[in-house]
Write a protein that holds these residues in place. Structure first.
Motif, mmCIF file in Angstrom:
data_model
loop_
_atom_site.group_PDB
_atom_site.id
_atom_site.type_symbol
_atom_site.label_atom_id
_atom_site.label_comp_id
_atom_site.label_asym_id
_atom_site.label_seq_id
_atom_site.Cartn_x
_atom_site.Cartn_y
_atom_site.Cartn_z
ATOM 1 N N PRO A 258 39.143 -12.481 -28.160
ATOM 2 C CA PRO A 258 40.010 -12.016 -27.320
ATOM 3 C C PRO A 258 39.370 -11.979 -25.836
ATOM 4 C CG PRO A 258 40.377 -9.892 -28.230
ATOM 5 C CD PRO A 258 39.709 -10.799 -29.556
ATOM 6 N N VAL A 259 39.347 -12.691 -25.103
ATOM 7 C CA VAL A 259 38.116 -12.553 -23.959
ATOM 8 C C VAL A 259 38.594 -12.374 -23.173
ATOM 9 C CG1 VAL A 259 36.796 -14.248 -24.531
ATOM 10 C CG2 VAL A 259 38.206 -15.164 -23.358
ATOM 11 N N GLU A 260 38.969 -11.816 -21.290
ATOM 12 C CA GLU A 260 39.296 -11.524 -20.270
ATOM 13 C C GLU A 260 38.257 -12.774 -19.308
ATOM 14 O OE1 GLU A 260 39.313 -7.373 -20.047
ATOM 15 O OE2 GLU A 260 40.420 -7.183 -21.160
ATOM 16 N N GLU A 261 36.949 -12.633 -19.354
ATOM 17 C CA GLU A 261 36.424 -13.151 -18.440
ATOM 18 C C GLU A 261 35.642 -14.758 -19.011
ATOM 19 O OE1 GLU A 261 34.138 -10.174 -16.056
ATOM 20 O OE2 GLU A 261 33.341 -9.541 -17.484
ATOM 21 N N ALA A 262 35.024 -14.936 -18.324
ATOM 22 C CA ALA A 262 33.813 -16.015 -18.389
ATOM 23 C C ALA A 262 32.887 -15.536 -19.656
ATOM 24 C CB ALA A 262 33.417 -17.215 -17.686
ATOM 25 N N ASN A 263 31.940 -14.331 -18.928
ATOM 26 C CA ASN A 263 31.247 -13.769 -19.661
ATOM 27 C C ASN A 263 31.270 -13.471 -20.372
ATOM 28 O OD1 ASN A 263 28.010 -13.008 -19.543
ATOM 29 N ND2 ASN A 263 28.862 -11.252 -19.649
ATOM 30 N N ASP A 264 32.324 -12.905 -20.982
ATOM 31 C CA ASP A 264 33.071 -13.171 -22.415
ATOM 32 C C ASP A 264 32.945 -13.987 -23.485
ATOM 33 O OD1 ASP A 264 34.093 -10.707 -21.793
ATOM 34 O OD2 ASP A 264 35.922 -10.479 -21.559
ATOM 35 N N PHE A 265 33.252 -14.872 -23.457
ATOM 36 C CA PHE A 265 32.189 -15.821 -24.397
ATOM 37 C C PHE A 265 31.125 -16.135 -24.493
ATOM 38 C CE2 PHE A 265 36.574 -18.164 -22.147
ATOM 39 C CZ PHE A 265 37.149 -18.644 -23.605
ATOM 40 N N ARG A 266 30.262 -15.904 -23.419
ATOM 41 C CA ARG A 266 28.631 -15.662 -23.147
ATOM 42 C C ARG A 266 28.256 -14.539 -24.910
ATOM 43 N NH1 ARG A 266 28.684 -18.006 -18.585
ATOM 44 N NH2 ARG A 266 28.455 -15.483 -17.406
ATOM 45 N N THR A 267 29.401 -13.595 -24.697
ATOM 46 C CA THR A 267 28.608 -12.402 -25.115
ATOM 47 C C THR A 267 29.208 -11.960 -26.586
ATOM 48 O OG1 THR A 267 29.953 -10.655 -23.878
ATOM 49 C CG2 THR A 267 27.745 -11.194 -23.220
ATOM 50 N N ASP A 268 30.630 -12.088 -26.438
ATOM 51 C CA ASP A 268 31.616 -12.277 -27.294
ATOM 52 C C ASP A 268 32.141 -13.273 -28.221
ATOM 53 O OD1 ASP A 268 31.821 -9.342 -26.267
ATOM 54 O OD2 ASP A 268 33.617 -9.636 -25.194
ATOM 55 N N ILE A 269 31.536 -14.198 -28.322
ATOM 56 C CA ILE A 269 31.654 -15.773 -28.852
ATOM 57 C C ILE A 269 30.132 -16.577 -29.549
ATOM 58 C CG2 ILE A 269 32.657 -17.523 -29.697
ATOM 59 C CD1 ILE A 269 34.762 -16.918 -28.064
ATOM 60 N N PHE A 270 29.844 -16.384 -28.717
ATOM 61 C CA PHE A 270 28.407 -17.195 -28.853
ATOM 62 C C PHE A 270 27.516 -16.056 -28.465
ATOM 63 C CE2 PHE A 270 31.311 -19.858 -26.821
ATOM 64 C CZ PHE A 270 31.636 -20.627 -28.116
ATOM 65 N N GLY A 271 27.051 -15.057 -28.221
ATOM 66 C CA GLY A 271 25.861 -13.956 -28.064
ATOM 67 C C GLY A 271 24.584 -13.790 -29.008
ATOM 68 N N SER A 272 23.827 -13.752 -28.209
ATOM 69 C CA SER A 272 22.587 -13.329 -28.534
ATOM 70 C C SER A 272 22.597 -12.145 -29.611
ATOM 71 C CB SER A 272 21.026 -13.739 -27.617
ATOM 72 O OG SER A 272 21.203 -12.944 -26.794
ATOM 73 N N ASP A 273 23.165 -11.158 -29.162
ATOM 74 C CA ASP A 273 22.675 -10.242 -29.789
ATOM 75 C C ASP A 273 24.165 -9.791 -31.502
ATOM 76 O OD1 ASP A 273 20.805 -8.927 -28.805
ATOM 77 O OD2 ASP A 273 22.400 -8.884 -27.066
ATOM 78 N N LEU A 274 24.635 -11.244 -31.079
ATOM 79 C CA LEU A 274 25.950 -10.887 -32.109
ATOM 80 C C LEU A 274 25.576 -10.869 -33.514
ATOM 81 C CD1 LEU A 274 28.922 -12.650 -30.669
ATOM 82 C CD2 LEU A 274 29.168 -10.632 -30.721
ATOM 83 N N VAL A 275 25.550 -10.450 -34.740
ATOM 84 C CA VAL A 275 25.712 -10.791 -36.136
ATOM 85 C C VAL A 275 27.043 -11.388 -36.876
ATOM 86 C CG1 VAL A 275 24.997 -9.607 -38.144
ATOM 87 C CG2 VAL A 275 24.260 -8.576 -36.146
ATOM 88 N N THR A 276 28.033 -11.324 -36.272
ATOM 89 C CA THR A 276 29.336 -11.875 -36.660
ATOM 90 C C THR A 276 29.775 -11.838 -36.048
ATOM 91 O OG1 THR A 276 30.324 -12.789 -38.241
ATOM 92 C CG2 THR A 276 29.885 -10.819 -38.452
ATOM 93 N N SER A 277 31.270 -12.319 -36.385
ATOM 94 C CA SER A 277 32.310 -12.056 -34.956
ATOM 95 C C SER A 277 33.965 -12.370 -35.984
ATOM 96 C CB SER A 277 32.883 -13.193 -34.166
ATOM 97 O OG SER A 277 33.409 -14.826 -33.439
ATOM 98 N N THR A 278 35.283 -11.900 -35.604
ATOM 99 C CA THR A 278 36.100 -12.173 -36.669
ATOM 100 C C THR A 278 36.464 -14.205 -36.950
ATOM 101 O OG1 THR A 278 37.725 -12.406 -34.491
ATOM 102 C CG2 THR A 278 37.270 -9.764 -36.252
ATOM 103 N N GLU A 279 35.571 -14.840 -35.934
ATOM 104 C CA GLU A 279 35.950 -16.133 -35.564
ATOM 105 C C GLU A 279 34.520 -16.882 -36.500
ATOM 106 O OE1 GLU A 279 36.695 -19.057 -31.663
ATOM 107 O OE2 GLU A 279 37.572 -16.858 -31.785
#
Length: 482
Positions: free
Chosen positions: A239-260
């Motif tokens: 889920p996202v609330e603002e555009a920056n959530d795409f950058r951090t929570d889906i495509f972010g450089s610090d992400l190890v993985t996500s539910t997507e």
């Protein structure tokens, strides 16, 4: 000319075979252990499997950028501006296409070595053999899927003929037969959960199978496989609330993985292990990448694609207007952001090959095409993607939902194609989608006002391959227009 020995062919990568003479090869001392002393343990075979990833990871960012420059919304700058002409490739870009071809075949070669040698190990379980062969076949299928969609028929190099230099082109259908066979094996023998994050799973194989079946028009099978992934309940849209959530929570450089994440190529902030995409796309003025950028690929706010994009869609905000000499309407992507890279080619962002969003869209399209009607399930699945794009609750009806009657199949498929375009910018999907549904000329004319030359639909078989492979005739086997 002397022939290359078996052991040398096992050891030396394809691109070296193309660059040095046979005489030089025979004088070369082996740089690694002989094959009979390797592939004996699970650890050794896993090391060999790791070698399949290297050429694919190294070429993926370039492949994505080039594919999206071919689209109705994307443009290339400098030497890449030639993609905007849709007139085929010039000498510079023929060479870069050849580099990508070599990367795919190097990965295929490394996969073939695993598939051929792993069963002969003397200290490895049958279960491990099957698993590693499945991983190798998954990656080989992925490589051939790239090749067949961009070059059409290609030489089909497998574990059974990897010592043969002269191989004719196989037909498109023969390439797809191998892809499907490899993926069916992978689906049977991969794990439900990745051994290590970034490795393919059963659901990754099912997703790739669904995509292949969609490309072939096997809509019932594409629907079946994508539904199996959905029903596994292992994934969900972030889920996202603002555009920056795409950058951090889906495509972010610090992400190890996500539910997507279904299957991504993984990168890290290490010299030689990072993602080059950030440097290719970024402009220094944006501040989204701490090593400047080449701003080699961009879009334009005066393009109807962008003009007709609804405001309020947060994905539209993943662009910045940057005038770097091409006018005030020039758009630079900020989808991938990395502020802590250690070098210009060492971004930590992973590159998605398959996200759960695509599983949903494959299901929505294939189920509608299979029924030749807008089913409630297809419509609801498409609306999940759109709701998320507006920062709304994914599973609740909303004011932005599409509303189509059962018989409005054309309108539904138009909307779905456009959602795929918005969702997968700089993931390398749009050009292949437009070719798959036969609408490339229509959309490029609509949004860019350009006629596509026949030569632009396929990339040329590299000159090095035509010279190296005696079974190919440059006059009859080269792709049209080259």
């Amino acid at each position: 000319m002397k022939r290359i020995t078996t052991i040398q062919l096992y050891i030396l990568p394809v691109f070296l075979l193309l660059l040095v003479s046979c005489e030089d090869l025979l004088l070369e001392q082996p740089k690694t252990v002989a094959v009979e002393n390797f592939y004996n343990t699970a650890e050794e075979v896993e090391t060999a499997v790791n070698a399949i990833y290297s050429p694919l990871r190294s070429t993926r960012a370039e492949q994505i950028a080039i594919l999206d420059a071919h689209s109705d919304w994307g443009y290339g700058r400098g030497s890449r501006a030639q993609y905007n002409d849709f007139a085929g490739l010039n000498a510079t870009n023929i060479n870069t296409a050849g580099s990508r071809w070599n990367s795919f075949y190097q990965a295929i070669r490394n996969a073939n070595l695993v598939i051929f040698n792993a069963p002969n190990g003397d200290n490895i379980s049958e279960e491990d053999v099957n698993y590693f062969i499945a991983e190798a076949k998954f990656l080989r299928a992925l490589s051939y899927f790239d090749l067949v969609r961009n070059w059409a028929g290609v030489p089909l190099r497998t574990e059974d003929n990897m010592l043969e230099i002269d191989l004719p082109k196989s037909s498109v259908s023969e390439v797809y037969e191998l892809i499907l066979s490899d993926l069916e094996y992978a689906e049977t023998h991969l794990n439900a959960t990745a051994k290590v994050i970034g490795r393919p799973t059963i659901n990754a194989a099912k997703t790739l199978l669904a995509d292949v079946h969609l490309s072939l028009g096997n809509y019932d099978q594409a629907m079946e496989k994508s539904k199996e992934v959905i029903d596994s309940n292992k994934y969900s849209l972030v889920p996202v609330e603002e555009a920056n959530d795409f950058r951090t929570d889906i495509f972010g450089s610090d992400l190890v993985t996500s539910t997507e994440e279904v299957f991504y190529f993984k990168y890290s902030r290490e010299i030689g292990q990072g993602n080059f995409m950030l440097f290719i796309l970024n402009h220094p003025s944006t501040g989204y990448f701490n090593f400047g950028g080449a701003y080699a690929h961009y879009s334009d706010a005066s393009n109807p694609f962008y003009i007709n994009w609804e405001d309020g869609d947060l994905r539209k905000e993943l662009w910045d207007k940057v005038d770097f000499g091409l006018g005030p309407n020039t758009l630079v992507s900020n989808k991938y952001m990395e502020l802590d890279a250690v070098g210009r080619s060492d971004g930590g962002n992973d590159l998605p090959i398959y996200r759960y969003a695509e599983v949903l869209l494959i299901f929505a399209e294939s189920s509608a095409r299979n029924a030749n009607a807008v089913t409630p399930e297809a419509l609801e699945t498409l609306n999940k993607i759109k709701r998320r794009a507006y920062g709304l609750a994914i599973d609740s009806p909303s004011e932005v939902d599409y509303s189509f009657s059962s018989g409005e199949i054309t309108e539904f498929l138009d909307a779905l194609l456009q959602e795929r375009a918005y969702e997968f910018i700089f993931e390398g999907k749009r050009w292949l989608d437009l070719k798959r549904v036969g609408r490339a000329q229509e959309m490029v004319m609509k949004n860019k006002g350009i006629t596509i030359a026949d030569a632009h639909y396929l990339w040329p078989i590299p000159l090095s391959e035509l010279n190296f492979n005696g079974a190919l005739d440059p006059d009859t086997d080269q792709n049209p227009g080259y």
